[in-house]
Design a protein around this motif. Structure first.
Motif, PDB file in Angstrom:
ATOM      1  N   UNK A  39      -8.512  14.450  35.994  1.00 38.08           N
ATOM      2  CA  UNK A  39      -8.210  13.895  37.316  1.00 38.08           C
ATOM      3  C   UNK A  39      -9.200  14.520  38.296  1.00 38.08           C
ATOM      4  N   UNK A  40      -9.712  13.723  39.241  1.00 39.03           N
ATOM      5  CA  UNK A  40     -10.829  14.188  40.067  1.00 39.03           C
ATOM      6  C   UNK A  40     -10.411  14.822  41.380  1.00 39.03           C
ATOM      7  N   UNK A  41      -9.226  14.492  41.847  1.00 42.51           N
ATOM      8  CA  UNK A  41      -8.821  14.921  43.182  1.00 42.51           C
ATOM      9  C   UNK A  41      -7.359  15.358  43.091  1.00 42.51           C
ATOM     10  N   UNK A  42      -7.144  16.657  42.966  1.00 42.33           N
ATOM     11  CA  UNK A  42      -5.795  17.170  42.755  1.00 42.33           C
ATOM     12  C   UNK A  42      -5.407  17.952  43.998  1.00 42.33           C
ATOM     13  N   UNK A  43      -4.433  17.412  44.750  1.00 40.19           N
ATOM     14  CA  UNK A  43      -4.145  18.003  46.055  1.00 40.19           C
ATOM     15  C   UNK A  43      -2.767  18.649  46.078  1.00 40.19           C
ATOM     16  N   UNK A  44      -2.626  19.668  46.904  1.00 35.45           N
ATOM     17  CA  UNK A  44      -1.338  20.313  47.092  1.00 35.45           C
ATOM     18  C   UNK A  44      -0.460  19.499  48.030  1.00 35.45           C
ATOM     19  N   UNK A  45       0.824  19.458  47.733  1.00 39.78           N
ATOM     20  CA  UNK A  45       1.788  18.825  48.632  1.00 39.78           C
ATOM     21  C   UNK A  45       2.743  19.904  49.095  1.00 39.78           C
ATOM     22  N   UNK A  46       2.802  20.124  50.383  1.00 37.58           N
ATOM     23  CA  UNK A  46       3.727  21.144  50.904  1.00 37.58           C
ATOM     24  C   UNK A  46       5.143  20.744  50.623  1.00 37.58           C
ATOM     25  N   UNK A  47       5.844  21.630  49.951  1.00 36.96           N
ATOM     26  CA  UNK A  47       7.173  21.301  49.499  1.00 36.96           C
ATOM     27  C   UNK A  47       8.210  21.706  50.541  1.00 36.96           C
ATOM     28  N   UNK A  48       8.300  20.909  51.597  1.00 32.73           N
ATOM     29  CA  UNK A  48       9.236  21.233  52.659  1.00 32.73           C
ATOM     30  C   UNK A  48       9.969  19.980  53.058  1.00 32.73           C
TER      31      UNK A  48
ATOM     32  N   UNK B 143      -3.978  13.154  42.118  1.00 29.79           N
ATOM     33  CA  UNK B 143      -2.628  13.557  41.722  1.00 29.79           C
ATOM     34  C   UNK B 143      -2.165  14.638  42.684  1.00 29.79           C
ATOM     35  N   UNK B 144      -0.915  14.610  43.086  1.00 38.44           N
ATOM     36  CA  UNK B 144      -0.370  15.639  43.966  1.00 38.44           C
ATOM     37  C   UNK B 144       0.416  16.670  43.178  1.00 38.44           C
ATOM     38  N   UNK B 145       0.312  17.919  43.592  1.00 39.68           N
ATOM     39  CA  UNK B 145       1.062  18.996  42.952  1.00 39.68           C
ATOM     40  C   UNK B 145       1.834  19.726  44.052  1.00 39.68           C
ATOM     41  N   UNK B 146       3.170  19.748  43.976  1.00 40.02           N
ATOM     42  CA  UNK B 146       3.930  20.425  45.012  1.00 40.02           C
ATOM     43  C   UNK B 146       3.723  21.938  44.978  1.00 40.02           C
ATOM     44  N   UNK B 147       3.727  22.561  46.137  1.00 38.13           N
ATOM     45  CA  UNK B 147       3.659  24.022  46.183  1.00 38.13           C
ATOM     46  C   UNK B 147       4.455  24.495  47.383  1.00 38.13           C
TER      47      UNK B 147
ATOM     48  N   UNK C 297      -7.161   0.305  54.117  1.00 35.40           N
ATOM     49  CA  UNK C 297      -7.180   0.556  52.677  1.00 35.40           C
ATOM     50  C   UNK C 297      -7.147   2.029  52.298  1.00 35.40           C
ATOM     51  N   UNK C 298      -7.545   2.915  53.198  1.00 38.23           N
ATOM     52  CA  UNK C 298      -7.555   4.336  52.853  1.00 38.23           C
ATOM     53  C   UNK C 298      -6.190   4.942  53.146  1.00 38.23           C
ATOM     54  N   UNK C 299      -5.497   5.395  52.101  1.00 32.55           N
ATOM     55  CA  UNK C 299      -4.162   5.965  52.297  1.00 32.55           C
ATOM     56  C   UNK C 299      -4.206   7.459  52.000  1.00 32.55           C
ATOM     57  N   UNK C 300      -3.584   8.274  52.830  1.00 35.96           N
ATOM     58  CA  UNK C 300      -3.413   9.671  52.443  1.00 35.96           C
ATOM     59  C   UNK C 300      -1.933   9.922  52.203  1.00 35.96           C
ATOM     60  N   UNK C 301      -1.626  10.655  51.137  1.00 36.68           N
ATOM     61  CA  UNK C 301      -0.226  10.904  50.822  1.00 36.68           C
ATOM     62  C   UNK C 301       0.427  11.724  51.930  1.00 36.68           C
ATOM     63  N   UNK C 302       1.698  11.439  52.187  1.00 38.86           N
ATOM     64  CA  UNK C 302       2.437  12.180  53.203  1.00 38.86           C
ATOM     65  C   UNK C 302       2.496  13.656  52.808  1.00 38.86           C
ATOM     66  N   UNK C 303       2.372  14.548  53.779  1.00 38.52           N
ATOM     67  CA  UNK C 303       2.551  15.967  53.505  1.00 38.52           C
ATOM     68  C   UNK C 303       1.403  16.594  52.737  1.00 38.52           C
ATOM     69  N   UNK C 304       0.306  15.881  52.624  1.00 44.60           N
ATOM     70  CA  UNK C 304      -0.806  16.391  51.824  1.00 44.60           C
ATOM     71  C   UNK C 304      -1.466  17.547  52.559  1.00 44.60           C
TER      72      UNK C 304
END
Ligand code: UDP
Ligand code: MG
Length: 328
Positions: free
Chosen positions: A119-128, A189-193, A146-153
Motif C-alpha cells: 500500500x502506498x499511502x498509509x495514514x494515521x487516523x486519530x482515534x477520538x 489505508x488508514x490505521x487508527x492510533x 474528486x479529491x477526498x480526504x478521510x475524516x480525522x486523518x
C-alpha cells in the motif's frame, strides 16, 4: 550511506524543539530497533531560534542515521515537510512529529502494511470520538470534488516513494499536504492510533493559524465558494423580478403611495452584506492566485548535515543553497 532503495526516512519537522530531539531519537532506537539498519532520521529545522539544530548536530556526531536539513527561516510545517520530501531519496517516507504525540509503535504497523501489502499511502487516523476539526473534513469533502480526504486523518503517515514522485510534480505554493497526498490517488489505508500528550513545550498552532490552514485547504481544492454567488445572484434576481411584476401590477391597480421604507432598507442592507461577503471571497482567491503566480520558492535549505542520499533538489518547489549540492 544507506542504499536509498531500502531506506525508510523519518521526516521530522522541528521548530524550537530543543528538549524533544534527544527523547525522540532514544524512542526511535528503542521501538524501531528491528529496522535501525534501514532508518534515516531527517530533522527539518524550520528556522528554530533555540538550540534545536545544535542538539541534532551533536547527536549526529556518533549516530550516523541522524540527518538535518536546516531551513533559512521559519517557513511552516508544510513547507518543512515539502523540503525533505523533495530532497531526500528513500524507498518510504514516514512523516512524524517530534513531540512523541505520534506513537512509534504505529510506525511499525505502517512499515508492516507497506512491506506486506504494497500500500502506498498509509495514514494515521486519530482515534477520538470528538474532534474539533470534524466539520472541516466534512466541508472539505463536500466541496473538493474528486479529491477526498478521510475524516480525522492526520499528517502522520508512511508514503511510498511513488507518492513522493507525484508530489514533486505538483508545482503549487499552497502546500495543503493532506489534500496533496490524496490527490495522487494511489492505494491508501488508514490505521487508527491514540494521540499522546505533547512531551514538552507548547503546540505551535493556535486558532487563527488553524483557521487560515482550513481556508488554504478548501480554497486550494475547490472553487465552489466562487461559483456559489452566481447561483445565489440568479436566485435573488428571480425573486426581484417576481416582486417587480407584483409592484407594477399593484401600482397600476391601486395607484402610488410612498410606504415601504423599511422593506427597502432591509433589502438594500441584506444585498450589500452579501455583496461584501462575495467580494471578500473573491479577494481570498485572488490573494492565493497572486501567491501562486509569483512562483516564489516554498522553502530555502540553508544547510544539510548527515550522509543520507539527496537529489540536489532537482524537481523541488524550493531552493537548496549551492554549497550543499554534491558534484556527482
Ligand atoms: N512545526 C514546524 N514548523 C512550524 C510549526 C510546527 O516544523 O512552524 C513542527 C513542530 O516542531 C512539531 C510539528 O511541526 O514537530 C507539529 O507541531 P505541534 O506539535 O506544535 O502541533 P500539534 O501537534 O499541536 O498540532
Ligand atoms: Mg504536537
Amino acid at each position: 550511506m544507506n542504499n536509498p532503495n531500502e531506506t525508510i526516512a523519518l521526516i521530522v519537522p522541528v521548530f524550537n524543539e530543543e528538549e524533544n530531539i534527544a527523547p525522540f531519537v532514544t524512542e526511535v532506537e528503542r521501538v524501531l530497533s528491528d529496522y535501525l539498519s534501514q532508518i534515516e532520521i531527517v530533522f527539518v529545522d524550520d528556522g528554530s531560534s533555540d538550540n534545536t539544530a545544535q542538539k541534532a548536530i551533536e547527536l549526529q556526531q556518533d549516530k550516523s542515521f541522524i540527518n538535518l536539513l536546516q531551513l533559512s527561516r521559519n517557513f511552516g510545517k508544510e513547507a518543512a515537510v515539502s523540503a525533505a520530501l523533495d530532497t531526500v531519496e528513500a524507498a518510504a517516507y514516514v512523516i512524524i512529529d517530534v513531540d512523541l504525540q505520534h506513537p512509534l509503535s504505529t510506525v511499525i504497523e505502517f512499515i508492516h502494511i507497506w512491506q506486506t501489502e504494497k500500500i502506498d499511502n498509509i495514514y494515521g487516523i486519530r482515534n477520538e470520538k470528538y474532534i474539533s476539526s470534524l466539520w472541516f473534513y466534512r466541508l472539505f469533502n463536500r466541496l473538493s470534488g474528486r479529491v477526498k480526504i478521510p475524516v480525522n486523518v492526520s499528517d502522520f503517515r508512511l508514503i511510498d516513494r511513488k507518492v513522493v514522485e507525484i508530489l514533486r510534480t505538483l508545482p503549487e505554493r499552497n502546500r495543503f499536504m493532506k489534500g496533496l497526498f490524496a490527490w495522487g490517488g494511489l492505494k491508501s489505508r488508514g490505521v487508527p492510533y491514540i494521540q499522546a500528550e505533547r512531551k514538552t513545550g507548547n503546540t505551535k498552532f493556535n486558532y487563527p493559524k488553524l483557521w487560515n490552514f482550513a481556508l488554504d485547504g478548501i480554497m486550494g481544492f475547490s472553487t465552489l465558494p466562487l461559483r456559489v454567488w452566481s447561483y445565489f445572484g440568479g436566485f435573488v434576481a428571480l425573486l426581484a423580478f417576481i416582486y417587480m411584476l407584483w409592484i407594477v401590477a399593484k401600482t397600476l391597480i391601486f395607484g402610488i403611495d410612498v410606504s415601504g421604507y423599511a422593506s427597502l432598507m432591509s433589502v438594500i442592507l441584506f444585498l450589500g452584506g452579501i455583496q461584501l461577503v462575495s467580494i471578500g471571497i473573491l479577494g481570498e482567491y485572488l490573494g492565493r492566485v497572486s501567491e501562486e503566480v509569483k512562483r516564489r520558492p516554498v522553502y530555502v535549505i540553508a544547510d544539510i548535515v548527515g550522509d543520507m542520499a539527496t537529489n540536489n533538489g532537482k524537481n523541488g518547489c524550493g531552493v537548496i543553497l549551492e554549497k550543499n549540492k554534491n558534484d556527482d
